[in-house]
Write a protein that holds these residues in place. Structure first.
Motif, PDB file in Angstrom:
ATOM      1  N   GLU A  34       0.841  -1.200   0.000  1.00 45.57           N
ATOM      2  CA  GLU A  34       0.000   0.000   0.000  1.00 45.57           C
ATOM      3  C   GLU A  34       0.885   1.262   0.000  1.00 45.57           C
ATOM      4  O   GLU A  34       0.622   2.218  -0.727  1.00 45.57           O
ATOM      5  N   GLY A  35       1.936   1.230   0.809  1.00 48.74           N
ATOM      6  CA  GLY A  35       2.838   2.386   0.912  1.00 48.74           C
ATOM      7  C   GLY A  35       3.553   2.669  -0.399  1.00 48.74           C
ATOM      8  O   GLY A  35       3.720   3.831  -0.790  1.00 48.74           O
ATOM      9  N   LYS A  36       3.950   1.619  -1.097  1.00 44.95           N
ATOM     10  CA  LYS A  36       4.654   1.818  -2.377  1.00 44.95           C
ATOM     11  C   LYS A  36       3.710   2.435  -3.407  1.00 44.95           C
ATOM     12  O   LYS A  36       4.081   3.359  -4.121  1.00 44.95           O
ATOM     13  N   TYR A  38       4.429   5.927  -5.272  1.00 46.34           N
ATOM     14  CA  TYR A  38       4.564   6.071  -6.733  1.00 46.34           C
ATOM     15  C   TYR A  38       3.645   7.202  -7.222  1.00 46.34           C
ATOM     16  O   TYR A  38       4.036   8.028  -8.044  1.00 46.34           O
ATOM     17  N   GLU A  39       2.410   7.193  -6.707  1.00 48.48           N
ATOM     18  CA  GLU A  39       1.454   8.231  -7.145  1.00 48.48           C
ATOM     19  C   GLU A  39       1.966   9.619  -6.759  1.00 48.48           C
ATOM     20  O   GLU A  39       1.892  10.566  -7.534  1.00 48.48           O
ATOM     21  N   PHE A  40       2.525   9.692  -5.567  1.00 52.92           N
ATOM     22  CA  PHE A  40       3.069  10.970  -5.079  1.00 52.92           C
ATOM     23  C   PHE A  40       4.212  11.434  -5.985  1.00 52.92           C
ATOM     24  O   PHE A  40       4.276  12.591  -6.389  1.00 52.92           O
ATOM     25  N   PRO A  72      10.586   1.558  -9.857  1.00 55.52           N
ATOM     26  CA  PRO A  72       9.619   0.638  -9.227  1.00 55.52           C
ATOM     27  C   PRO A  72      10.342  -0.532  -8.546  1.00 55.52           C
ATOM     28  O   PRO A  72      11.354  -1.016  -9.049  1.00 55.52           O
ATOM     29  N   SER A  73       9.790  -0.949  -7.412  1.00 53.92           N
ATOM     30  CA  SER A  73      10.521  -1.877  -6.547  1.00 53.92           C
ATOM     31  C   SER A  73       9.662  -3.062  -6.130  1.00 53.92           C
ATOM     32  O   SER A  73       8.451  -2.922  -5.953  1.00 53.92           O
TER      33      SER A  73
END
Ligand SMILES: Cc1ncc(COP(=O)(O)O)c(C=O)c1O
Length: 373
Positions: A287-289, A293-295, A305-306
């Protein structure tokens, strides 16, 4: 007594090493900058902590603290063997995967041999190989920050003893996929050891084309796992290797006799029993990733991307990375510059709790008022 005045105190390979520079602690940042809150997103730790079951088992283990630990970690190795469908003899447990890497370097290298890895990967591998006085052939990562396995296979020579692949990689969060891994293994001679460092395995294992190194039957592959990341036990120092018995039995000879400690073994056993905590940790990172990414996209920030628990930001140059990390620190957000990992213009962000990530975003937007990239 007359000595040899020309004799150096330490060998050149140790003299030329730089000591590890730890990131700032929460207490140091509080004292130095007095920000209203501090978020430590620097070391790929599990910001949710660890399973609540750990404390109880560690307190129990304290009853035996006057005794040396089981040097063969039999109970833990049996549980790990069951979980991974291997035998106890295929497992070595040590004080973190960094210690396992050190054991590998002590055990297998002859003096003229060399290691191959990427130029942007876990700095702990560089350090342990250098301590052993072995040269490393560091193959540049691709433009999209991935291991260049074809170039690594091209680089294999008669001197090559070990190839190190962190999968997913730290600091990039990128990964080698199954077909790349299989193609690569077809080119690696049997007498070259391939170390698959899966420190972030629990975060990565459900990715469709992620190669689970244990699902293959290679005689020269050593899989590393740790309790420091998704299980949240970094402070205990405990990790393990899974490999063919002929490899593990040699490593057992050079392991420090009584690592890891009794409380660390108890903590690991408790952590393995709490899959609910593991899932919660994994869900938080996913959820945090997604949100990060959106931020980054909203702010036109370049990132990679990870599939691990951190994300790497790519800045235009090293100075900007230095300025950005410092400005964030002054806001109370501790991030990691990754110059020592070979990427001086990049900054790594560990996915933390919701509150910490919101602090990251607020601070970032404040920093953007004075810094552009
Ligand atoms: C790829 C990789 N391997 C190993 C380690 C070290 O883990 P441990 O705490 O088990 O020594 C890390 C820690 O950052 C890592 O990123």
């Amino acid at each position: 007594m007359s000595g040899n005045g020309n004799r150096p105190l330490v060998p050149f390979n140790i003299r030329d090493l730089s000591p590890y520079v730890a990131g700032k602690t929460i207490a140091e940042v509080e004292k130095e900058y007095q920000p209203p809150e501090v978020s430590k997103l620097a070391s790929n730790e599990n910001r949710l902590g660890c399973s609540p079951d750990v404390e109880k088992e560690v307190i129990k283990a304290m009853q035996e603290i006057q005794d040396y630990p089981d040097p063969a970690s039999r109970q833990l190795r049996d549980v790990l063997a069951d979980l991974n469908n291997v035998d106890r003899e295929n497992i070595l447990v040590a004080a973190g995967s960094e210690s396992v890497i050190s054991i590998l370097c002590r055990t297998f290298f002859l003096n003229h041999e060399e290691a191959i890895t990427a130029d942007a990967t876990f700095v702990g591998f560089f350090v342990q190989v250098n301590i052993r006085g072995i040269s490393i052939n560091k193959i540049p990562v691709t433009n999209d920050y991935r291991y260049d396995l074809e170039a690594m296979a091209d680089a294999i020579s008669e001197r090559t003893k070990m190839i190190y692949i962190a999968n997913p990689n730290n600091p990039t969060g990128t990964y080698v996929n199954a077909s790349e891994f299989e193609r690569f293994m077809r080119r690696v001679p049997d007498d070259v050891l391939v170390v698959m460092d899966e420190a972030y395995y629990e975060y990565a294992r459900d990715v469709a084309d992620y190669p689970h190194s244990l699902d293959y039957d290679y005689d020269n592959v050593i899989t590393l796992r740790t309790f420091s990341k998704a299980y949240g036990l970094a402070g205990f120092r405990i990790g393990y290797a899974i490999a063919p018995e002929r490899i593990v039995s040699e490593m057992m000879k050079t392991k420090l006799t009584f690592e890891p400690t009794t409380p660390a073994q108890a903590a690991a056993l408790a952590a393995l029993g709490d899959q609910k905590f593991l899932k919660k940790s994994k869900d938080r990172v996913e959820e945090g990733k997604k949100r990060l990414y959106e931020f980054f996209e909203k702010h036109n920030v370049s990132y990679v991307p990870s599939i691990s628990n951190s994300v790497m930001m790519v800045l235009p140059d090293e100075q900007q990375a230095v300025d950005f990390t410092q400005a964030m620190l002054e806001q109370g957000v501790i991030l990691r510059r990754i110059n020592a990992f070979g990427l001086p213009n990049c900054v790594r962000i560990t996915i933390g709790r919701k509150k910490e990530m919101a602090h990251f975003e607020r601070s970032f937007e404040k920093v953007l008022e004075t810094q552009e990239f």
